[in-house]
Design an enzyme around this catalytic site. Structure first.
Site, short mmCIF file in Angstrom:
data_model
loop_
_atom_site.label_atom_id
_atom_site.label_comp_id
_atom_site.label_asym_id
_atom_site.label_seq_id
_atom_site.Cartn_x
_atom_site.Cartn_y
_atom_site.Cartn_z
N PRO A 175 -0.15 19.19 27.29
CA PRO A 175 0.55 18.61 26.00
C PRO A 175 1.06 18.38 25.04
O PRO A 175 0.17 18.48 24.73
CB PRO A 175 -0.18 16.83 26.89
CG PRO A 175 -1.08 16.79 28.19
CD PRO A 175 -1.58 18.37 27.31
N GLU A 176 2.21 18.93 25.40
CA GLU A 176 2.91 18.80 23.52
C GLU A 176 3.32 17.49 22.94
O GLU A 176 3.70 16.54 23.84
CB GLU A 176 3.55 20.07 23.70
CG GLU A 176 2.53 20.64 24.02
CD GLU A 176 3.06 22.69 23.02
OE1 GLU A 176 4.29 22.91 22.85
OE2 GLU A 176 2.42 23.72 23.46
#
Length: 273
Positions: free
Chosen positions: A2-3
């Site tokens: 997840p960014e």
């Protein structure tokens, strides 16, 4: 992994369901995450009202009157609203049960995420995990002029430069590839060799790419789901990331894939200089 868009999507997805409600129960099934989950967390949080949820870089900050719950999704984590009847799976490591009946569940197959507590002894932005971070990319504190000023005399590749959280937070690998393509800049150019004008365009493209990804719910490549348990859809919009060996969408030339800082990097030798 997840960014920033995925974490912001999660924040927006869960906030309406739990903000303003109090915690009735904290259930920790696995304490061995990236750092140990505090044993005192149930005692600290039970009966406390959640004021709001903010995001700093890829950290989610749950504000309570007596302190802040810090959650990081790590490499494969998710945070989502579930029903009481939903089966508890192997990697569902924590539940936060709220007085309005909502359950916030933290899931992390690789156990590289984090659930931590910070009391009010210092401002949360001075916490050791947050104090060194650069500006948020979607605020007025960030633009191409800042990139240009911070790039002076820097010999590192520009892709690694914009992924440095001390320069600007949240420009992860996927979005660095995409922004550099849209700005027409080769990812392996030395950061200090790029003009102010080109950085101004790059700064604008970083904002555009991240905003578009948030609006579409992030990028699902393997593990990520949003706060509602649904995948993100920005993958459909990717111009270069994951497309090494395919044709450039602009000029048709075969996209090159290399490693920069041990991360997959894809670019067009004709469109990016």
């Amino acid at each position: 992994m997840p960014e920033l868009p995925e974490v912001e999507t999660t924040r927006r997805g869960v906030s309406p369901h739990v903000e303003g409600s109090s915690i009735e129960q904290v259930i920790i099934r696995e304490h061995r995450l990236r750092w140990p989950v505090p044993d005192t967390l149930p005692e600290l949080l039970t009966g406390s009202q959640l004021i709001n949820i903010e995001r700093r870089a890829k950290y989610l900050l749950f504000s309570f009157p007596q302190g802040t719950l810090i959650i990081h999704l790590g490499m494969s984590g998710s945070l989502r609203i579930v029903t009481p009847s939903q089966t508890i799976a192997k990697h569902d490591h924590a539940d936060f049960v709220f007085s309005n009946g909502q359950i916030l569940r933290f899931t992390d197959p690789r156990k590289f995420g984090a659930i931590l507590w910070a009391d009010n002894s210092i401002p949360i932005q001075e916490h050791q995990l947050l104090s060194h971070l650069g500006p948020e990319p979607l605020t007025d504190q960030f633009d191409g002029n800042l990139l240009f000023e911070r790039s002076k005399k820097r010999s590192v590749a520009v892709k690694q430069f914009i992924m440095d959280n001390q320069v600007v937070v949240g420009v992860g690998n996927i979005y660095a590839n995409e922004a550099l393509f849209k700005a027409g800049i080769r990812p392996d150019r030395q950061a200090g060799s790029i003009s102010r004008q080109r950085y101004i365009r790059l700064g604008a493209e970083i904002k555009t790419v991240l905003t578009a990804a948030i609006e579409q719910g992030g990028t699902t490549l393997k593990d990520f789901v949003g706060g509602d348990g649904k995948p993100g859809y920005f993958k459909q919009e990717l111009s270069v990331y994951g497309r090494g060996g395919e044709a450039c969408l602009i000029c048709g030339k075969t996209l090159v894939e290399v490693k920069l800082g041990q991360r997959a990097t894809v670019y067009c030798q004709r469109c990016q200089t």
